[in-house]
Design an enzyme around this catalytic site. Structure first.
Site, PDB file in Angstrom:
ATOM      1  CE  LYS A  10      -4.445  -1.734   1.360  1.00  0.00           C
ATOM      2  NZ  LYS A  10      -5.556  -1.808   2.295  1.00  0.00           N
ATOM      3  NE  ARG A  15      -7.677  -7.862   0.321  1.00  0.00           N
ATOM      4  CZ  ARG A  15      -7.156  -7.015  -0.556  1.00  0.00           C
ATOM      5  NH1 ARG A  15      -6.134  -6.249  -0.221  1.00  0.00           N
ATOM      6  NH2 ARG A  15      -7.660  -6.914  -1.764  1.00  0.00           N
TER       7      ARG A  15
HETATM    8  C1  7PJ Z   1      -8.374  -4.100   1.513  1.00  0.00           C
HETATM    9  C2  7PJ Z   1      -9.430  -4.863   1.022  1.00  0.00           C
HETATM   10  C3  7PJ Z   1      -8.093  -4.123   2.905  1.00  0.00           C
HETATM   11  C4  7PJ Z   1      -9.940  -5.651   3.126  1.00  0.00           C
HETATM   12  C5  7PJ Z   1      -8.497  -3.804  -0.605  1.00  0.00           C
HETATM   13  C6  7PJ Z   1      -5.442  -2.827  -1.938  1.00  0.00           C
HETATM   14  C7  7PJ Z   1      -6.750  -2.146  -2.087  1.00  0.00           C
HETATM   15  N1  7PJ Z   1     -10.211  -5.636   1.821  1.00  0.00           N
HETATM   16  N2  7PJ Z   1      -9.499  -4.652  -0.306  1.00  0.00           N
HETATM   17  N3  7PJ Z   1      -8.911  -4.918   3.662  1.00  0.00           N
HETATM   18  N4  7PJ Z   1      -7.779  -3.463   0.472  1.00  0.00           N
HETATM   19  N5  7PJ Z   1     -10.678  -6.387   3.958  1.00  0.00           N
HETATM   20  O1  7PJ Z   1      -5.321  -4.039  -1.801  1.00  0.00           O
HETATM   21  O2  7PJ Z   1      -4.436  -2.068  -2.001  1.00  0.00           O
HETATM   22  O3  7PJ Z   1      -7.194  -3.477   3.435  1.00  0.00           O
HETATM   23  S1  7PJ Z   1      -8.192  -3.229  -2.231  1.00  0.00           S
END
Ligand code: 7PJ
Length: 260
Positions: free
Chosen positions: A205, A239
């Site tokens: 990020k 994640r």
């Molecule tokens: C997240 C997400 C996060 C959850 C994205 C990226 C943007 N879902 N979907 N948490 N980020 N739960 O991956 O940079 O931080 S999309």
């Protein structure tokens, strides 16, 4: 949790077969590398991203969900804020609905209340993707997010969703300044008072890129550092894009914790 992007900008446009084929190969690799959940996302929620229609999102996500479930024994999570995508996702065997809008869109609570099995990730976001990074403001970062979680947990239980299905995510990068993101990372353990599993998404990020002045493909070391800190702060699900490296890093933390 391994990230599987099926947004068009993450693929050279070779049509549906190549999309599924490429997704299956990515999923297979992430599973071999130690992922226990695959998160499929068909809507880009990057700051400034455009909206995607229900039809387009279904066409991107559902064939990939079906193909992964036919081939692998893995929990599939669907990263979506649309009730129709949640509903179809549940029909085709999604194990988790991961909603960056925490089921605030029309019809989502109803869809999730109709099924009592699937897990639900409620993420915090201030504002909306197009404008969320324009001057985010909090009275108290951790308190404000805690209150948001409490409100969304209440909305879920009042709709008939069992509390035990919920996962909380403070939403790194979603309406937070650089300083706020790191303050959140440092204080994430405080959300443990809500007594629900915590998910953290930090991989590659901007909070890493902007701190280190690194392009997207140079953020692995920074991402691993955030994964370790998040786990130490009690995050139960991390994640990530780089599953193999993250699993190694977390194994080192685990061995250290066990032998403390
Ligand atoms: C997240 C997400 C996060 C959850 C994205 C990226 C943007 N879902 N979907 N948490 N980020 N739960 O991956 O940079 O931080 S999309």
């Amino acid at each position: 949790m391994g990230i599987l992007n099926v947004t068009p900008d993450s693929f050279s446009d070779g049509g549906q077969f190549s999309r599924i084929d490429s997704a299956l190969r990515q999923a297979e690799q992430m599973i071999a590398d130690g992922a226990t959940i695959i998160d499929i996302g068909g809507e880009s929620t990057r700051p400034g991203a455009k909206e995607v229609s229900v039809k387009d999102e279904l066409a991107r996500v559902i064939p990939v969900l079906k193909a992964i479930n036919a081939r692998f024994n893995i929990i599939v999570s669907i990263d979506t804020s649309k009730a129709a995508v949640m509903s179809e996702g549940i029909t085709y065997g999604a194990g988790i609905i991961n909603d960056v809008r925490a089921l605030q869109n029309e019809g989502c609570l109803t869809v999730l209340a109709q099924d009592q099995g699937v897990g639900i990730c409620l993420m915090h976001m201030q504002g909306l993707p197009r404008t969320m990074q324009h001057n985010p403001h909090y009275v108290n970062l951790i308190d404000d997010i805690t209150i948001f979680f409490q409100e969304r947990i209440l909305a879920c239980t009042q709709a008939g969703i069992n509390r035990s299905r919920l996962i909380l995510d403070p939403g790194f990068g979603f309406g937070k300044s650089l300083e706020q993101n790191y303050s959140l990372l440092a204080n994430m353990a405080k959300f443990q008072c809500l007594d629900l599993p915590i998910l953290a998404g930090l991989s590659r990020k901007s909070m890493i890129g902007n701190l280190l002045n690194r392009e997207i493909n140079e953020r692995l070391a920074g991402s691993l550092a955030t994964a370790i800190i998040a786990a130490q702060q009690g995050a139960r699900i991390i994640r990530v894009h780089d599953v193999k490296e993250t699993v190694d890093a977390l194994k080192v933390l685990e061995a250290t914790t066990i032998n403390r």
